[in-house]
Design a protein around this motif. Sequence first.
Motif, short mmCIF file in Angstrom:
data_model
loop_
_atom_site.label_atom_id
_atom_site.label_comp_id
_atom_site.label_asym_id
_atom_site.label_seq_id
_atom_site.Cartn_x
_atom_site.Cartn_y
_atom_site.Cartn_z
N GLY A 120 5.14 22.18 -16.44
CA GLY A 120 4.98 22.27 -17.88
C GLY A 120 4.18 21.11 -18.44
O GLY A 120 3.36 20.51 -17.77
N TYR A 121 4.43 20.77 -19.68
CA TYR A 121 3.66 19.75 -20.40
C TYR A 121 4.03 18.35 -19.91
O TYR A 121 5.20 17.98 -19.88
CB TYR A 121 3.93 19.87 -21.89
N ALA A 122 3.03 17.59 -19.53
CA ALA A 122 3.25 16.23 -19.04
C ALA A 122 2.54 15.26 -19.98
O ALA A 122 1.33 15.32 -20.13
CB ALA A 122 2.72 16.06 -17.63
N THR A 123 3.28 14.39 -20.64
CA THR A 123 2.68 13.48 -21.61
C THR A 123 2.00 12.29 -20.96
O THR A 123 1.17 11.65 -21.57
CB THR A 123 3.76 12.96 -22.59
N SER A 124 2.35 11.97 -19.75
CA SER A 124 1.77 10.79 -19.09
C SER A 124 1.22 11.15 -17.72
O SER A 124 1.64 10.61 -16.71
CB SER A 124 2.81 9.69 -18.97
N GLN A 125 0.29 12.10 -17.70
CA GLN A 125 -0.25 12.55 -16.44
C GLN A 125 -1.05 11.45 -15.75
O GLN A 125 -1.06 11.37 -14.53
CB GLN A 125 -1.14 13.76 -16.66
N PHE A 126 -1.71 10.59 -16.51
CA PHE A 126 -2.54 9.55 -15.93
C PHE A 126 -1.77 8.27 -15.66
O PHE A 126 -2.36 7.28 -15.27
CB PHE A 126 -3.72 9.24 -16.85
N GLU A 127 -0.48 8.27 -15.85
CA GLU A 127 0.30 7.04 -15.70
C GLU A 127 0.26 6.53 -14.26
O GLU A 127 0.00 5.36 -14.02
CB GLU A 127 1.74 7.29 -16.13
N TYR A 128 0.49 7.40 -13.29
CA TYR A 128 0.47 6.97 -11.89
C TYR A 128 -0.93 6.62 -11.44
O TYR A 128 -1.12 5.74 -10.61
CB TYR A 128 1.09 8.03 -10.99
N PHE A 129 -1.92 7.32 -11.98
CA PHE A 129 -3.31 7.00 -11.70
C PHE A 129 -3.64 5.59 -12.19
O PHE A 129 -4.25 4.80 -11.46
CB PHE A 129 -4.21 8.03 -12.36
N ARG A 130 -3.21 5.27 -13.41
CA ARG A 130 -3.45 3.94 -13.99
C ARG A 130 -2.77 2.86 -13.16
O ARG A 130 -3.38 1.82 -12.86
CB ARG A 130 -2.93 3.91 -15.43
N ILE A 131 -1.54 3.09 -12.77
CA ILE A 131 -0.80 2.11 -11.98
C ILE A 131 -1.47 1.92 -10.62
O ILE A 131 -1.64 0.79 -10.14
CB ILE A 131 0.67 2.54 -11.82
N GLY A 132 -1.87 3.00 -9.99
CA GLY A 132 -2.51 2.91 -8.68
C GLY A 132 -3.84 2.18 -8.72
O GLY A 132 -4.11 1.33 -7.87
N ILE A 133 -4.66 2.47 -9.72
CA ILE A 133 -5.96 1.80 -9.84
C ILE A 133 -5.77 0.32 -10.16
O ILE A 133 -6.46 -0.54 -9.61
CB ILE A 133 -6.84 2.49 -10.91
N ALA A 134 -4.83 0.00 -11.03
CA ALA A 134 -4.59 -1.41 -11.38
C ALA A 134 -4.08 -2.19 -10.17
O ALA A 134 -4.54 -3.31 -9.92
CB ALA A 134 -3.60 -1.50 -12.53
N LEU A 135 -3.16 -1.62 -9.41
CA LEU A 135 -2.64 -2.33 -8.23
C LEU A 135 -3.68 -2.45 -7.14
O LEU A 135 -3.77 -3.48 -6.47
CB LEU A 135 -1.38 -1.63 -7.72
N PHE A 136 -4.50 -1.42 -6.96
CA PHE A 136 -5.57 -1.51 -5.97
C PHE A 136 -6.60 -2.57 -6.37
O PHE A 136 -7.05 -3.35 -5.53
CB PHE A 136 -6.27 -0.16 -5.80
N SER A 137 -6.96 -2.61 -7.65
CA SER A 137 -7.93 -3.61 -8.12
C SER A 137 -7.37 -5.02 -7.98
O SER A 137 -8.09 -5.94 -7.61
CB SER A 137 -8.30 -3.34 -9.58
#
Length: 150
Positions: A20-37
């Motif tokens: 269904g509706y996900a309000t924070s779909q990019f949340e894990y993407f943001r965390i992953g990119i920040a930790l990788f950087s």
Amino acid sequence: MNFQIPYQVKANIFAYPSYGYATSQFEYFRIGIALFSLFNFLLFLLDYDVLLAYNGMINWEVTNANSFWFEPHLQKFTNFISPTLLLNILSFTYILSLSLLALGYRTGITSFISFSCFLLFSFQLYPYVYGVDLYQSVLLFFLCVFPSGY
């Protein structure tokens, strides 16, 4: 005027097929990119004197001579501040902004600061760029454009 179209577009972008509706779909993407950087930059800090220093393996004057006039190279800022202090400030700012980006605090501002610091370091370190840095810059820019916080 029909105002349902933006709502439908938003619902289609942030909808998982089965959840269904996900309000924070990019949340894990943001965390992953920040930790990788953050991990990628901490690896550069291990060889700080060799790679990042003013008189390191490749001098700033050499990389500045190969850059375009509009690129924000670190050598151009040494008229105002010492190179060591400049690197310390930028390194601290980059690490702090990536940490705050991973935590989700003011994601628009911190992603812009992270992207700007990454560009400053990548213009300096372009002889050491090996492909993943191109994708990292695109993904940090992606986080600047699209909301990924709370």
